[in-house]
Design an enzyme around this catalytic site. Sequence first.
Site, PDB file in Angstrom:
ATOM      1  CD1 TRP A   5      -2.217  -2.027   2.050  1.00  0.00           C
ATOM      2  CD2 TRP A   5      -3.040  -1.185   0.147  1.00  0.00           C
ATOM      3  NE1 TRP A   5      -3.286  -2.816   1.673  1.00  0.00           N
ATOM      4  CE2 TRP A   5      -3.811  -2.310   0.507  1.00  0.00           C
ATOM      5  CE3 TRP A   5      -3.370  -0.491  -1.023  1.00  0.00           C
ATOM      6  CZ2 TRP A   5      -4.882  -2.765  -0.257  1.00  0.00           C
ATOM      7  CZ3 TRP A   5      -4.440  -0.941  -1.788  1.00  0.00           C
ATOM      8  CH2 TRP A   5      -5.176  -2.059  -1.401  1.00  0.00           C
ATOM      9  N   GLY A  46       0.091  14.387  10.135  1.00  0.00           N
ATOM     10  CA  GLY A  46      -0.608  13.717   9.039  1.00  0.00           C
ATOM     11  C   GLY A  46      -2.062  13.440   9.348  1.00  0.00           C
ATOM     12  N   GLY A  87     -31.585   7.045  -3.569  1.00  0.00           N
ATOM     13  CA  GLY A  87     -32.336   5.861  -3.974  1.00  0.00           C
ATOM     14  C   GLY A  87     -31.575   5.031  -4.983  1.00  0.00           C
ATOM     15  CD  GLU A 101      -1.236   9.638   7.879  1.00  0.00           C
ATOM     16  OE1 GLU A 101      -0.338  10.416   8.204  1.00  0.00           O
ATOM     17  OE2 GLU A 101      -1.297   9.114   6.749  1.00  0.00           O
TER      18      GLU A 101
END
Length: 382
Positions: A159, A247, A344, A368
């Site tokens: 990541w 952060g 909807g 984070e």
Amino acid sequence: MNLLDDSIIPERAHGVKEEAREFAREHIEPNAHEYYQSGEYPWEILEAGQEAGLVAQDIPEEWGGRGLDLAQMLALTEEFYRADAGIALTLQLASFGCEMTYEYGSDEQCEEYVRPVAEGEQISGLAVSEPETGSDLAGMQTTAEKDGDEWVINGEKYWIGNGVEADWLTVYARTGDDDDNRYGNHSMFIVPTDAEGYEAEHIPEKIAMRASKQAHITFDDCRIPEENMIGYEGAGFMMLAEFFNHGRVIVSGHGLGLAAAAIEEAWEFTHEREEFGRTINQFQAVQHGLADMLTEFESARTLAWRACEKVENGNNAGYWAAMTKTKATETAVEVSEQGMQFHGGRSILEERRISRVYRDARIPVIYEGANEVQRNLIYRQA
């Protein structure tokens, strides 16, 4: 409606906020749906942001940036994420990790690595999370071992924003193995992405923030010079703890921008859609839902700006950072879900902005530091 008004923010941040708002209207909003569909990296918008002086500008003036402070960065963040979270994340990740170098690194490191990012010639990234470890900073297993005048890095990171695109990364790696001092076992390193032994590939298609690219990185005897360590050995955890306080305030801006976008969409839709011979905003249940959305948003935004001041002043920073990150990102999830309900069946159409906001809002509650971890921090530091 102007949910992101200037009245709550310090005057010194007004100018940057206006710059960010105009840039978002011209460059981010018109291209958001296209980049969500394509999943491509928005190089042209990034370059425009660099030219406009709105990317990597928290970097101090001595290293080529504008030296924007935390309040100015939060003001900018609200506007970018209201326009589109995926593109906004790309713009903010372009200098990710530079903070460690200009706060703790040497002048030589700042000149070689930070200045080119501030001047728009390079982009950076931060490599912390691993395939089996996300929020446990003391549990990261990627290692860096000294060999002569070099550090040899082995392990994996996951990541990682700009893992493929960046020119260099700030990498968090284990340099010690002291069970009695688990918070002193890691260090920070500058790793050029063209170093031998560095391999990165994009993580496959995501359901949200598709204009931002994350990578799986493998280090296989990746060698870097000894002078690429940032600060001193064993200081990595301390550096990250301070970095994440700032952060997380910025991530609260991610939540606020997304929440504002969801409320805007819900407000407009409910005042236009007709059911049973009248627009649905005339139903009391809808009015109450909109009222709740506004109340939660204003509560989250007030907390964010209070936390920003506390963190800037070093006043129990970890407590306030964790609290605002949790509140703002969860507010974004709640109001976007309510916005979907009001839309909807139309809410599930890919072309609808509310569907993109709904998916994007699910992400900041995780990164984070997952919000479950934030609650641990809030309790311990209360």
